[in-house]
Design a protein around this motif. Structure first.
Motif, mmCIF file in Angstrom:
data_model
loop_
_atom_site.group_PDB
_atom_site.id
_atom_site.type_symbol
_atom_site.label_atom_id
_atom_site.label_comp_id
_atom_site.label_asym_id
_atom_site.label_seq_id
_atom_site.Cartn_x
_atom_site.Cartn_y
_atom_site.Cartn_z
ATOM 1 N N ALA A 172 0.833 -1.205 0.000
ATOM 2 C CA ALA A 172 0.000 0.000 0.000
ATOM 3 C C ALA A 172 0.867 1.253 0.000
ATOM 4 O O ALA A 172 0.564 2.242 -0.681
ATOM 5 C CB ALA A 172 -0.925 0.000 1.205
ATOM 6 N N THR B 113 -4.137 -1.731 -9.385
ATOM 7 C CA THR B 113 -3.016 -1.713 -8.458
ATOM 8 C C THR B 113 -3.545 -1.679 -7.020
ATOM 9 O O THR B 113 -4.748 -1.800 -6.789
ATOM 10 C CB THR B 113 -2.131 -0.493 -8.721
ATOM 11 O OG1 THR B 113 -2.884 0.697 -8.418
ATOM 12 C CG2 THR B 113 -1.692 -0.434 -10.189
ATOM 13 N N LYS C 78 -7.354 8.745 1.285
ATOM 14 C CA LYS C 78 -6.804 7.391 1.149
ATOM 15 C C LYS C 78 -5.808 7.321 -0.002
ATOM 16 O O LYS C 78 -4.703 6.790 0.137
ATOM 17 C CB LYS C 78 -7.941 6.396 0.925
ATOM 18 C CG LYS C 78 -7.463 4.966 0.732
ATOM 19 C CD LYS C 78 -8.597 4.063 0.299
ATOM 20 C CE LYS C 78 -9.018 4.356 -1.143
ATOM 21 N NZ LYS C 78 -10.009 3.392 -1.644
ATOM 22 N N HIS C 79 -6.178 7.884 -1.136
ATOM 23 C CA HIS C 79 -5.299 7.824 -2.299
ATOM 24 C C HIS C 79 -4.089 8.745 -2.144
ATOM 25 O O HIS C 79 -3.122 8.606 -2.890
ATOM 26 C CB HIS C 79 -6.076 8.178 -3.566
ATOM 27 C CG HIS C 79 -7.052 7.117 -3.965
ATOM 28 N ND1 HIS C 79 -8.405 7.256 -3.769
ATOM 29 C CD2 HIS C 79 -6.860 5.893 -4.510
ATOM 30 C CE1 HIS C 79 -9.013 6.161 -4.199
ATOM 31 N NE2 HIS C 79 -8.106 5.323 -4.647
ATOM 32 N N ARG D 263 -3.884 0.806 -5.207
ATOM 33 C CA ARG D 263 -4.774 1.955 -5.106
ATOM 34 C C ARG D 263 -6.230 1.570 -5.384
ATOM 35 O O ARG D 263 -7.159 2.161 -4.845
ATOM 36 C CB ARG D 263 -4.314 3.045 -6.080
ATOM 37 C CG ARG D 263 -4.920 4.413 -5.853
ATOM 38 C CD ARG D 263 -4.425 5.391 -6.908
ATOM 39 N NE ARG D 263 -2.967 5.467 -6.929
ATOM 40 C CZ ARG D 263 -2.263 6.248 -6.129
ATOM 41 N NH1 ARG D 263 -2.878 7.005 -5.236
ATOM 42 N NH2 ARG D 263 -0.949 6.272 -6.210
ATOM 43 N N ASP D 264 -6.419 0.565 -6.223
ATOM 44 C CA ASP D 264 -7.764 0.131 -6.603
ATOM 45 C C ASP D 264 -8.311 -0.960 -5.691
ATOM 46 O O ASP D 264 -9.501 -1.284 -5.780
ATOM 47 C CB ASP D 264 -7.752 -0.387 -8.051
ATOM 48 C CG ASP D 264 -7.186 0.624 -9.020
ATOM 49 O OD1 ASP D 264 -7.793 1.704 -9.154
ATOM 50 O OD2 ASP D 264 -6.134 0.344 -9.629
ATOM 51 N N ASN E 250 2.062 1.662 -3.538
ATOM 52 C CA ASN E 250 1.067 1.443 -4.593
ATOM 53 C C ASN E 250 1.532 0.335 -5.532
ATOM 54 O O ASN E 250 1.615 0.515 -6.755
ATOM 55 C CB ASN E 250 0.796 2.729 -5.379
ATOM 56 C CG ASN E 250 -0.378 2.574 -6.341
ATOM 57 O OD1 ASN E 250 -1.313 1.808 -6.083
ATOM 58 N ND2 ASN E 250 -0.343 3.279 -7.459
ATOM 59 N N ILE F 188 -1.710 6.219 -0.092
ATOM 60 C CA ILE F 188 -1.278 5.065 -0.875
ATOM 61 C C ILE F 188 -0.286 5.538 -1.931
ATOM 62 O O ILE F 188 -0.591 6.380 -2.762
ATOM 63 C CB ILE F 188 -2.477 4.367 -1.533
ATOM 64 C CG1 ILE F 188 -3.402 3.785 -0.475
ATOM 65 C CG2 ILE F 188 -2.000 3.265 -2.474
ATOM 66 C CD1 ILE F 188 -4.667 3.161 -1.034
ATOM 67 N N GLY F 189 0.901 5.010 -1.887
ATOM 68 C CA GLY F 189 1.942 5.413 -2.822
ATOM 69 C C GLY F 189 2.829 6.527 -2.314
ATOM 70 O O GLY F 189 3.772 6.920 -2.995
#
Length: 236
Positions: free
Chosen positions: A141, A155, A189-190, A157-158, A144, A193-194
């Motif tokens: 996570a 990924t 959240k997004h 993220r999804d 990502n 993530i990454g």
């Protein structure tokens, strides 16, 4: 890192704290092949309180923190360029909850995706993100992660629905939602993530709720010869 900071970490974490050279070396690299850099110390976190307390001491004594789990990353973000503390969450391996009907699982960050798949396989499910290494879900996570199934399944993220994130100011926040359909509030959240641990530490319990998929099996049947079907009967 100052002697005072090392003493404070040792006092709080006891046997979970280490400055053994071999352990420092193991946390000085990942799979990227970049130059190794030793941290000053290691803390092996076992619960959310350990993560929060480690970040609180980092804030008080002003040293850097780098989260570490499987060490399989290729991005180099696990290498502690400024020394400081390597926060190892590989011991946080609880699968908190599995909901087969909702295709969801809630896990701690040290759980690897093969471990999750072995657990949910009996229920006809699998976690689709496969980066090709024994990677932890927290690290996946954080970076990502993607893999060979990204075109079909997306990924990380999804496939991550919800996260608990420990911030450097001592707060633990929940971002995202277990609900599939939601657009309320900022999409934080997004953002995490990454982010590779630069905005907050994902190692909290439960770390995330992810989407599992139903497994499918295919087979190929071979026949010695092919014969056309008989003609359909005529109806008069």
């Amino acid at each position: 890192m100052t002697p005072e900071a090392l003493s404070a970490l040792r006092a709080r974490f006891g046997e979970q704290f280490s400055t053994v050279p071999a352990v420092l070396d193991a946390h000085s690299r990942d799979e990227s092949g970049l130059e190794q850099m030793r941290p000053h110390a290691i803390v092996f976190a076992l619960c959310e309180a350990d993560v929060v307390d480690a970040l609180a001491l980092a804030r008080a004594h002003e040293f850097a923190v780098v989260a570490f789990a499987a060490g399989s990353s290729l991005e180099g973000q696990l290498i502690p360029l400024q020394g400081g503390l390597s926060l190892d969450v590989s011991g946080m391996k609880e699968v908190v909850d599995v909901q087969p009907a909702g295709f969801q699982a809630t896990v701690q960050p040290g759980v690897t995706y093969p471990e999750l798949n072995r657990l949910v396989r009996a229920q006809g499910l699998f976690f689709p993100v496969d980066p090709g290494a024994e990677a932890s879900l927290g690290g996946m996570a954080s970076t990502n992660a993607s893999g060979t199934g990204a075109v079909r399944y997306g990924t990380m993220r999804d496939n991550v629905l919800e996260l608990r994130v420990a911030l450097m100011d001592g707060r633990v926040i929940r971002v995202g939602s277990r609900a599939r359909k939601t657009s309320a509030g900022y999409d934080l959240k997004h953002l995490f993530i990454g982010a590779e641990g630069t905005l907050g530490s994902l190692p909290s319990s439960p770390s995330g709720s992810g989407r599992c998929r139903r497994t499918w099996s295919r087979c190929v049947a071979l026949f010695p010869a092919w014969r056309p079907p008989p003609p359909a009967p005529s109806v008069s």
